[in-house]
Design an enzyme around this catalytic site. Sequence first.
Site, PDB file in Angstrom:
ATOM      1  N   GLN A   1       0.677  -1.149   0.005  1.00 15.60           N
ATOM      2  CA  GLN A   1      -0.013   0.037   0.117  1.00 15.60           C
ATOM      3  C   GLN A   1       0.875   1.453   0.000  1.00 15.60           C
ATOM      4  O   GLN A   1       1.822   1.453   0.969  1.00 15.60           O
ATOM      5  CB  GLN A   1      -0.852  -0.050   1.159  1.00 15.60           C
ATOM      6  N   GLY A   2       0.809   2.042  -1.090  1.00 14.14           N
ATOM      7  CA  GLY A   2       1.498   3.308  -1.129  1.00 14.14           C
ATOM      8  C   GLY A   2       0.721   4.479  -0.766  1.00 14.14           C
ATOM      9  O   GLY A   2       0.280   5.165  -1.450  1.00 14.14           O
ATOM     10  N   TYR A   3       0.389   4.719   0.640  1.00 12.62           N
ATOM     11  CA  TYR A   3      -0.080   5.881   1.217  1.00 12.62           C
ATOM     12  C   TYR A   3       0.788   6.782   1.833  1.00 12.62           C
ATOM     13  O   TYR A   3       1.042   8.132   1.572  1.00 12.62           O
ATOM     14  CB  TYR A   3      -1.131   5.470   2.228  1.00 12.62           C
ATOM     15  N   SER A   4       1.289   6.386   2.728  1.00 11.22           N
ATOM     16  CA  SER A   4       2.458   7.089   3.700  1.00 11.22           C
ATOM     17  C   SER A   4       3.589   7.715   3.012  1.00 11.22           C
ATOM     18  O   SER A   4       4.004   7.008   2.001  1.00 11.22           O
ATOM     19  CB  SER A   4       3.084   6.277   4.974  1.00 11.22           C
TER      20      SER A   4
ATOM     21  N   SER B   1       5.021  -1.753   3.820  1.00  7.40           N
ATOM     22  CA  SER B   1       5.214  -3.201   4.207  1.00  7.40           C
ATOM     23  C   SER B   1       5.292  -4.064   3.101  1.00  7.40           C
ATOM     24  O   SER B   1       4.240  -3.769   2.321  1.00  7.40           O
ATOM     25  CB  SER B   1       4.206  -3.807   5.395  1.00  7.40           C
TER      26      SER B   1
ATOM     27  N   GLU C   1     -18.983  -7.159   8.702  1.00  6.75           N
ATOM     28  CA  GLU C   1     -18.808  -8.445   9.467  1.00  6.75           C
ATOM     29  C   GLU C   1     -17.440  -8.746   9.603  1.00  6.75           C
ATOM     30  O   GLU C   1     -16.776  -9.073  10.548  1.00  6.75           O
ATOM     31  CB  GLU C   1     -19.551  -9.540   8.847  1.00  6.75           C
TER      32      GLU C   1
END
Lengths: 408, 362
Positions: free
Chosen positions: A138-141, A173, A256
């Site tokens: 995931q490339g957000y930060s 990560s 859920e």
Amino acid sequence: MDLSYSAEYEQFRNQVRQFLKENWRPEDADGGPPPESQAAMMGAVIRTDERATQFRLKAIERGYLYRHVPKQYGGGEQPANALQAQIIADEFRKVKAPHEVMGQGPSMLVPTLVEHGTEEQKQFFVRDTLLGKILWCQGYSEPGSGSDLASLRTRGVLDGDHWVINGQKIWTSNADTAHWMFCLVRTEPDAPKHEGISYILVDMKTPGLDVRPLRQMTGEADFNEVFFDNVRVPASNLVGKRGLGWIVSRSTLKHERALIGGSMIHRRTFDGLMMLAQAVNLRGEPASKNKVIRNRMVEIESKLLALEYNQYRLLTTGARGEDPGLAGMVTKLYGTQLNYDIGRLAMDILADRGLMAPGEGSAPAMGMFVTAYMWSLGVLIAGGTANIQRNVIGERGLGLPRDAATKR
Amino acid sequence: MDFGLSADQLMLKDTIKRFLDKQCPTTRVRAVMESDTGHDPKLWQELVDLGVAGLIVPAAQGGAGLELLDLALAAEELGHACCPGPFLGSALATIALVEGADAAQRERWLPKIAGGEILATIAIGEDDSRWDPATFTTQVRGGKLSGSKPLVPYASSADVMIVAAHDEHGPGFWLVERGAPGIEVNPLKLVDMTRRVESMSFRDTPATALGGSRTALQRTIDAGCILVAADAHGGSRRCLNMAVEYAMQREQFGQKIGAFQAVKHQLANLASEIEPALSLYWYAAHAFDHIKDQSERHAAIVKAHMTDLFDRVTRDTTELHGGIGFTWEFDLHLWFRRAVFDRGFLGEANYHRERAATLAGW
């Protein structure tokens, strides 16, 4: 209040058991990492060998796995039912059968694609992601962004039918093992900060992309920095509308899923703590016989039980279709504190044996507790620091005014 | 699988809450607590009329025949309102009778308690005992009870009291009626002014054995721990709500103080502790009736955990109110005082944690 399952659910449980009996041999469970390992505690164990894949395909077919994902894209497609989901999780865990592949691909990318992706994107990515064949990061930060995620600066400029991306991501990560990255890129530099971001899929083999390990305080490197130097990505890899990536990224799991297993990890580490307290001697008696240690053990167990019963409560509000309110909002902050309490008491039980780095010394499971203690700091920060969680609880849960600095 | 309140339970809780919101504002709390007896028979009768005294009394004896969880929901609302009066002593005496009395005794006393004709109370703990029945020194010899009980709720107002004592077979409960010979009562001034407690001594006071089983005695203490925990939860919730309300009104440095992170975070921390703890007392109350092998340990755990938390909540919320929070005129100290009672009565947190550790075989 009734803590038993109704006949209807017991029948469902029997069906699940029968399915497992027919399709999962006990000897197949061997070979995974032990549940006490760091990897298992951090939820990073993904078994994706052929045997596991074959089993998962059958379980998906029966509607036991990926129940929130449509069948046509490789999911189990079932109506949300928190109790059934809990039963499935319980029964699969008992025989160590492969459950859903964990990680950011299935949990974050898949729901996003199902809601916002093009037909081609769904067909190409979803099924293989669910089976663990495509691994994602995931490339957000970004450096300097912290919790003010929308301040990100990695830029994407449209050049013909390609986006040209320049910038840097951090805390990524699995960037070293992932096949693809889903990332947020600023594509409209003149728009207000939340409105100029796009959600783009990047093949990790694209030239110009450089992954460098980032060593954290435990001494290991579980994260990476990712550098983009004129990385060219096909325009068709954009998910949703250009400039609306912020909204696209908000797609989350069906309710859920978020309810299942939230306190399991803490129960496991608490059991480990108990074993440690019985195995380690403090001044001539097992630590578990020491008055102060016993007192703290019960204090921690009380919090653990509160979290477990809170989980029952969330299951019930989920099954009744009620809004869980604060009870759902506080679990991460509460768990973070509990995690720290357990780690700190373990360090006190280890006493001077806790001075040694993981791998040294002879105390039982010592390396595990020292590492877990250090990781309690990582948990404190990951996914929004505890202070950010407190803001969320204060503002959304208690209705307090927004911080002047974050008003918009 | 349903870990939540039933429609009936929600209605019961709501009915009591609405009654207390209207009939027991803190102006009335203060009037009662400053009175000589600390007991407003009219307020108590109104609660009895709502069914509070008979919730767990079997239907055959004129009660609602409900469970400890229902009674705990009432206790939570009484704690929320900081309601003064004899609820706790009455509830524990009722539990002792339901758990330990023979048919004739139940028939004689329970209908009158449920209907409010008589007030019952309980005398358990002793000096230095930390509420452990094994160490009680009050004795019964030939139907005559002798000893001291330093903390008896509403002893002067009670018509009948259930007293923990030993005879040659061990600890159990005995029933003593108002006006029996050899009773001496001394009023005490407590930190918590919403609950009166008196010290009593008995000398050769005629007493009737109540089952006499140790089980009833321990069960009653367990139930008391759970009811006190529920009271503490109600008080914790009320203090948090008051502080949130105040943080939304009070302005400093040109903005509502609730916008300051220091204030917001302190409130969020409290909310994140209080919210899961609710499930802990629900479970303990449910276990009391349905998972009996877990109920003693859960009662100990919930008493320690929730009264500790109540203490912290009253402290933090008083701080959040600034100077006004430390005044007599402002209401917060009513709950602070109640938290002192909840922590100490039936045994303090460390005692119960040690008990929980021992019960687990650690």
